[in-house]
Design a protein around this motif. Structure first.
Motif, PDB file in Angstrom:
ATOM      1  N   PHE A 130       0.833  -1.203   0.000  1.00 49.81           N
ATOM      2  CA  PHE A 130       0.000   0.000   0.000  1.00 49.81           C
ATOM      3  C   PHE A 130       0.870   1.256   0.000  1.00 49.81           C
ATOM      4  O   PHE A 130       0.593   2.215  -0.711  1.00 49.81           O
ATOM      5  CB  PHE A 130      -0.924   0.038   1.212  1.00 49.81           C
ATOM      6  CG  PHE A 130      -2.088  -0.921   1.178  1.00 49.81           C
ATOM      7  CD1 PHE A 130      -2.439  -1.632   0.046  1.00 49.81           C
ATOM      8  CD2 PHE A 130      -2.855  -1.103   2.325  1.00 49.81           C
ATOM      9  CE1 PHE A 130      -3.523  -2.502   0.045  1.00 49.81           C
ATOM     10  CE2 PHE A 130      -3.945  -1.955   2.327  1.00 49.81           C
ATOM     11  CZ  PHE A 130      -4.288  -2.665   1.182  1.00 49.81           C
ATOM     12  N   TRP A 147      -4.124   0.671  -8.274  1.00 46.77           N
ATOM     13  CA  TRP A 147      -4.743   0.879  -6.962  1.00 46.77           C
ATOM     14  C   TRP A 147      -3.851   1.722  -6.058  1.00 46.77           C
ATOM     15  O   TRP A 147      -2.634   1.526  -6.030  1.00 46.77           O
ATOM     16  CB  TRP A 147      -5.009  -0.452  -6.261  1.00 46.77           C
ATOM     17  CG  TRP A 147      -6.251  -1.131  -6.736  1.00 46.77           C
ATOM     18  CD1 TRP A 147      -6.321  -2.189  -7.591  1.00 46.77           C
ATOM     19  CD2 TRP A 147      -7.602  -0.793  -6.395  1.00 46.77           C
ATOM     20  NE1 TRP A 147      -7.642  -2.524  -7.801  1.00 46.77           N
ATOM     21  CE2 TRP A 147      -8.450  -1.692  -7.073  1.00 46.77           C
ATOM     22  CE3 TRP A 147      -8.173   0.183  -5.578  1.00 46.77           C
ATOM     23  CZ2 TRP A 147      -9.839  -1.648  -6.965  1.00 46.77           C
ATOM     24  CZ3 TRP A 147      -9.564   0.223  -5.462  1.00 46.77           C
ATOM     25  CH2 TRP A 147     -10.377  -0.683  -6.152  1.00 46.77           C
ATOM     26  N   GLN A 194      -4.155   2.874  -1.924  1.00 44.29           N
ATOM     27  CA  GLN A 194      -4.927   2.700  -0.703  1.00 44.29           C
ATOM     28  C   GLN A 194      -4.571   3.824   0.265  1.00 44.29           C
ATOM     29  O   GLN A 194      -3.418   3.977   0.650  1.00 44.29           O
ATOM     30  CB  GLN A 194      -4.587   1.347  -0.079  1.00 44.29           C
ATOM     31  CG  GLN A 194      -5.720   0.656   0.593  1.00 44.29           C
ATOM     32  CD  GLN A 194      -6.732   0.067  -0.383  1.00 44.29           C
ATOM     33  OE1 GLN A 194      -6.483  -0.080  -1.574  1.00 44.29           O
ATOM     34  NE2 GLN A 194      -7.903  -0.241   0.131  1.00 44.29           N
ATOM     35  N   TYR A 195      -5.578   4.628   0.614  1.00 41.89           N
ATOM     36  CA  TYR A 195      -5.406   5.683   1.610  1.00 41.89           C
ATOM     37  C   TYR A 195      -5.610   5.084   2.996  1.00 41.89           C
ATOM     38  O   TYR A 195      -6.617   4.413   3.237  1.00 41.89           O
ATOM     39  CB  TYR A 195      -6.457   6.782   1.435  1.00 41.89           C
ATOM     40  CG  TYR A 195      -6.368   7.587   0.175  1.00 41.89           C
ATOM     41  CD1 TYR A 195      -5.687   8.804   0.155  1.00 41.89           C
ATOM     42  CD2 TYR A 195      -6.984   7.159  -0.992  1.00 41.89           C
ATOM     43  CE1 TYR A 195      -5.627   9.560  -1.006  1.00 41.89           C
ATOM     44  CE2 TYR A 195      -6.924   7.912  -2.152  1.00 41.89           C
ATOM     45  CZ  TYR A 195      -6.247   9.107  -2.158  1.00 41.89           C
ATOM     46  OH  TYR A 195      -6.180   9.856  -3.304  1.00 41.89           O
ATOM     47  N   ASP A 219      -9.521   2.159   5.575  1.00 42.40           N
ATOM     48  CA  ASP A 219      -8.812   2.513   4.358  1.00 42.40           C
ATOM     49  C   ASP A 219      -9.805   2.747   3.230  1.00 42.40           C
ATOM     50  O   ASP A 219     -10.915   2.226   3.244  1.00 42.40           O
ATOM     51  CB  ASP A 219      -7.784   1.435   3.983  1.00 42.40           C
ATOM     52  CG  ASP A 219      -8.364   0.041   3.899  1.00 42.40           C
ATOM     53  OD1 ASP A 219      -8.776  -0.356   2.790  1.00 42.40           O
ATOM     54  OD2 ASP A 219      -8.401  -0.665   4.923  1.00 42.40           O
ATOM     55  N   GLY A 229      -9.713   2.705  -0.999  1.00 42.64           N
ATOM     56  CA  GLY A 229      -8.935   2.338  -2.164  1.00 42.64           C
ATOM     57  C   GLY A 229      -9.483   3.006  -3.410  1.00 42.64           C
ATOM     58  O   GLY A 229     -10.699   3.121  -3.585  1.00 42.64           O
TER      59      GLY A 229
END
Length: 185
Positions: free
Chosen positions: A52, A62, A64-65, A78, A80
């Motif tokens: 990530f 992708w 991911q936060y 999270d 995404g």
């Protein structure tokens, strides 16, 4: 920090996020409608966090936060976003720890990501899908202005069963202001 809301910071994942990620993604109720199987072992969580952290929110693929609650600086979930090769559309997903659900955090985090991709980045469309039994996620998407565009019957084989998928889409020109109706025409 990549994005900020009144209660949340959306940032890159860090090594210390592995344990809380493993905790909420190991919860069978959180994993119920997701593509992964609980529990998420610590070693897998460490690799996942490294993957990530290496992504880019501005490149195809992708990203991911990590969703961090400002009040206690803890990881609560999270969001995404999969940016398409054309850089004009994306797919969205989100996961929140069970004890943080129902408090508006998911909506706040997803709205921040949508504001960024439609505002700063100028995307045309964001798509999302969810298990048709996942009423809470479907309601959240509708509240954020997503339109249900379809139902794929028994389209996903997850955890030993066929599941129906709801398909949602949101176009830039259909976005609702934070507390108002959708723009006209």
């Amino acid at each position: 920090m990549l994005l900020e809301t009144p209660r949340l910071v959306l940032r890159r994942f860090r090594a210390e996020d592995a344990a809380p990620l493993a905790a909420y993604r190991s919860d069978p109720q959180v994993a119920r409608y997701q593509g992964w199987t609980a529990p998420l072992p610590p070693g897998t969580a460490e690799r996942t966090v490294r993957d990530f952290a290496s992504g880019s929110p501005d490149e195809p693929g992708w990203f991911q936060y990590a969703v961090e609650l400002k009040a206690d600086r803890g990881l609560v979930g999270d969001v995404g976003l999969r940016l398409h090769e054309n850089l004009m559309q994306a797919d969205l997903g989100f996961t929140l720890a069970r004890d943080r659900q129902g408090l508006g955090y998911a909506g706040e985090a997803v709205r921040a990501v949508l504001d960024d991709v439609f505002g700063r980045r100028g995307l045309h469309r964001v798509s999302a899908e969810c298990d048709a039994r996942n009423d809470r996620s479907a309601r959240l998407l509708r509240r954020l202005g997503f339109v249900q565009e379809g139902l794929r019957r028994q389209a996903s084989w997850i955890k030993g069963e066929w599941t129906d998928d709801l398909l949602f889409g949101l176009l830039a020109h259909d976005r609702r202001p934070p507390d108002g109706p959708a723009p006209s025409g």
